[in-house]
Design an enzyme around this catalytic site. Structure first.
Site: not given
Ligand code: PMP
Length: 420
Positions: A159, A231, A255
């Protein structure tokens, strides 16, 4: 509680009893549930086949998905009871004007409760946005720096890597450390980091959902005017956090705190107002801050659900209590893995193992499919690891009950005994 008279063939969809709402469907479609944990219903012969109380536990699974993820049972039940007619308004939250007083009270309470939970100071704005955390990968550089500005990314998983790649379109980011070559199993020591003294911000992913690597403390940007950006999608509200260490925190809701469709941004107010010229209006934090997240139609129902979750977390005693529960759950699971004599293995360095996402592999990888199949039979689902790493991953967010983790651990021991 006795069932009320609900016999008419086309009975209303919903009738209110003393404590809860009872949902009715036509005789042919609904089997009677005569008992459930929260409600005890005695069905008469005539109503029996038409009565369904939307309680559960018995019919719910333990959902170990990484997100969208399990939500607190009591929150779901409360939302259910308010779905049809919110607080006597005569309509559902889904039907309300986002500018009306009812929805305003919902979003204001959600914000106030989140502020209490995380002790967010007044000089930070709280925004309820859309587009998921992925949109923030672009919004952060667009709002916090000019096109040529340098920024630092500390990459402890995929991520963080994605965030870095998106930032390349809008500024001049540098990966100051990446765990990629080691398959993302650790957080580096902060002492040796080559932080850029001019970086406008330092970006981290506080909990890497796929690899299960979580920061336990936080680096400080070298630039005295730079800020730390995190994040926190997958560990948001799982423990207390000192918000003042950050210029900006963002988190997708799906989450720990609600359904997908809401992304929360907490940003220091003095950072607002300098967005790059090309910034789309929907990505400009100042516009959302000036309009209390109501510049356009927000994800109203999702925000309402987040509000119910915040209320529930406060009722549990706040994030200190929530963290204790999370430590206990994660401790039980990691111990089971570590004590399995190598049958199960978690590759992440112990000091940074995530309290939220627990990845593990089986020594005999040929047993993985059977592990998943047997677990599913026991109503434990979504244990398959992310496609990029394989193995297993148990996501045990706030709403995963201790009983779910205990059941998983008992299952793992049993599985090992059968296959060791
Ligand atoms: N950052 C993290 C730490 C994530 O776990 C996720 C999704 N699993 C995201 C960003 C992306 O999130 P979204 O699908 O809401 O765009």
């Amino acid at each position: 509680m006795a069932a009320t008279s609900l016999n008419a063939p086309n009975a209303p969809l919903l009738q209110k009893t003393h404590q809860t709402h009872v949902f009715l469907k036509p005789i042919s479609t609904i089997p009677c549930q005569t008992s459930a944990r929260r409600f005890s219903i005695s069905c008469s012969a005539t109503t029996q086949d038409r009565l369904s109380v939307q309680s559960q536990s018995q019919d719910r699974v333990f959902n170990f998905a990484a997100g969208p993820a399990t939500l607190p049972e009591n929150v779901l039940l409360k939302a259910q009871s308010e779905l049809y007619n919110w607080h006597g308004s005569g309509m559902s939250v889904m039907e309300m004007s986002h500018r009306g007083k009812d929805f305003r009270s919902i979003i204001e309470k959600a914000e106030a409760d989140l502020r209490s939970l995380l002790n967010i100071p007044e000089n930070y704005a709280v925004l309820f946005l859309q587009g998921g955390a992925t949109t923030q990968f672009a919004a952060v550089p667009l709002n916090l720096c000019a096109p040529g500005d340098s920024v630092d990314y500390l990459v402890t998983g995929s991520w963080g890597d994605k965030a870095f790649k998106e930032a390349k379109k809008y500024c001049n980011p540098k990966v100051i450390w990446s765990g990629k070559s080691e398959n993302y199993v650790r957080v580096p020591s902060f002492d040796g980091l080559e932080l850029n003294p001019n970086a406008k911000y330092l970006h981290i992913c506080a909990n890497e959902t796929i690899y299960g690597v979580e920061f336990k403390d936080y680096p400080v940007p070298r630039n005295p005017n730079g800020v730390l950006v995190a994040d926190m999608s997958s560990n948001f509200c799982s423990k207390p956090v000192d918000v003042t260490k950050f210029g900006l925190i963002y988190a997708g809701a799906q989450k720990n705190v609600g359904p997908s469709g809401v992304c929360i941004v907490i940003v220091r107010k003095d950072l607002l107002g300098n967005a790059q010229e090309i910034t789309p209006v929907m990505l400009d934090y100042k516009i959302h801050a000036d309009n209390n997240s109501l510049y356009n139609t927000p994800p109203c129902y999702g925000i309402y659900m987040c509000g119910l979750v915040f209320e529930d977390l406060l009722k549990q005693g706040g994030l200190d209590e929530v963290e204790k529960k999370n430590q206990k759950k994660a401790g039980i699971l990691y111990n089971a893995i570590d004590e399995s004599k190598g049958f199960y293995r978690c590759p992440v360095e112990k000091s940074v193992r995530s309290l939220m996402n627990v990845p593990f592999t089986l020594e005999k990888s040929e047993l993985e499919a059977e592990f998943l199949k047997e677990a599913e039979k026991e109503k434990m689902v979504q244990l398959k690891g992310h496609r990029s790493v394989g193995g297993m991953r148990a996501s045990i967010y706030n709403a995963m009950p201790l009983a779910g983790v205990e059941k998983l651990v008992a299952f793992m021991k049993d599985f090992q005994a059968k296959h060791a």
